[in-house]
Design a protein around this motif. Structure first.
Motif, short mmCIF file in Angstrom:
data_model
loop_
_atom_site.label_atom_id
_atom_site.label_comp_id
_atom_site.label_asym_id
_atom_site.label_seq_id
_atom_site.Cartn_x
_atom_site.Cartn_y
_atom_site.Cartn_z
N ASP A 1 2.58 2.82 -1.90
CA ASP A 1 2.57 4.25 -2.95
C ASP A 1 1.37 5.14 -2.73
O ASP A 1 1.41 6.10 -2.56
CB ASP A 1 2.44 3.51 -4.44
N ALA A 2 0.22 4.16 -2.50
CA ALA A 2 -1.24 4.87 -2.13
C ALA A 2 -0.90 5.68 -0.93
O ALA A 2 -1.60 7.07 -0.78
CB ALA A 2 -2.21 4.02 -2.08
N GLY B 1 -9.14 1.23 -5.25
CA GLY B 1 -7.76 1.11 -4.51
C GLY B 1 -7.98 1.95 -2.94
O GLY B 1 -8.94 1.91 -2.75
N VAL B 2 -6.90 2.12 -2.68
CA VAL B 2 -6.73 2.73 -1.22
C VAL B 2 -7.23 4.33 -1.42
O VAL B 2 -6.52 5.07 -2.02
CB VAL B 2 -5.39 2.51 -0.72
N VAL B 3 -8.10 4.67 -0.42
CA VAL B 3 -8.60 6.19 -0.61
C VAL B 3 -8.59 6.73 0.88
O VAL B 3 -8.94 8.10 0.89
CB VAL B 3 -9.70 6.25 -1.14
N ASP C 1 0.64 -1.15 -0.09
CA ASP C 1 -0.03 0.05 0.04
C ASP C 1 0.76 1.44 -0.15
O ASP C 1 0.11 2.32 -0.25
CB ASP C 1 -0.98 0.03 1.10
N GLU D 1 -10.18 1.06 1.90
CA GLU D 1 -10.09 0.83 0.43
C GLU D 1 -11.49 0.54 -0.11
O GLU D 1 -12.19 -0.08 0.30
CB GLU D 1 -9.41 -0.74 0.44
N LEU E 1 -1.64 9.72 -0.39
CA LEU E 1 -2.43 10.32 0.67
C LEU E 1 -1.86 11.48 1.51
O LEU E 1 -2.59 12.57 2.04
CB LEU E 1 -3.22 9.15 1.26
#
Ligand SMILES: CC(C)(COP(=O)(O)OP(=O)(O)OC[C@H]1O[C@@H](n2cnc3c(N)ncnc32)[C@H](O)[C@@H]1OP(=O)(O)O)[C@@H](O)C(=O)NCCC(=O)NCCS
Length: 151
Positions: A15-16, A62-64, A13, A58, A20
């Motif tokens: 990169d995400a 993707g991861v938000v 995770d 998620e 953020l």
């Protein structure tokens, strides 16, 4: 956003999460985004599963969203407390209850480890975030934050 799930972050995770944090630090006047540092910091958090937690929100795309927590000892409480940091939901995913669910996850994590208090720092001009926390039972204090070093 019923399909969203809250789960513990994994190294994939990163990169995400760095993206953020870029979104968050661009809002907060005391910080500036530095992806390399954020990656290093996140990796340190992920290394210690006992005292540190990183939760992500998620959706199928993707991861938000994310939040982190770190256990400290509070002599005032005579117990553990949780420093909550890095609370952010991507702009397009806000107002769907993900922030609330992330906060619940970190609270549950801390309580299960004996924490009797959660604490965080927020930009005094971030009125939306302040209202968000107040609506969830958080209250301001008379303390000010000082720091030495850092950027
Ligand atoms: C603060 C933040 C994390 C909140 O995340 P969020 O996912 O939007 O939070 P929620 O959806 O759980 O709740 C936000 C608001 O939407 C409302 N809401 C929740 N579900 C909703 C829905 N389905 N429809 C409309 N509104 C809804 C909530 O009641 C809440 O209102 P309130 O703040 O007036 O109580 C997010 O706005 C954010 O990332 N901000 C930028 C970064 C930041 O400031 N972080 C905090 C640093 S200290």
């Amino acid at each position: 956003m019923t399909e969203a799930s809250i789960r513990t972050a994994v190294p994939a995770d990163l990169d995400a999460l760095v993206a953020l944090l870029g979104e968050l630090f661009a809002i907060e006047a005391d910080f500036r985004p530095d992806p390399k540092r954020q990656r290093r910091g996140l990796a340190l958090l992920l290394e210690d599963r006992l005292r540190r937690a990183v939760f992500v929100a998620e959706v199928p795309g993707g991861v938000v969203g994310m939040v982190t927590g770190q256990l400290v000892v509070s002599t005032s409480e005579g117990a553990a407390a949780v420093w909550v940091e890095d609370m952010v939901v991507a702009e397009g995913a806000r107002r769907a209850g993900l922030g609330r669910r992330l906060l619940q996850a970190i609270e549950k994590w801390g309580t299960a480890r004996g924490a009797t208090r959660l604490q965080l720092l927020a930009d005094r001009e971030n009125l939306h975030a302040l209202r968000f926390y107040e609506a969830r039972g958080w209250s301001g204090t008379r303390l000010v934050c000082l720091r030495r070093g850092g950027v």
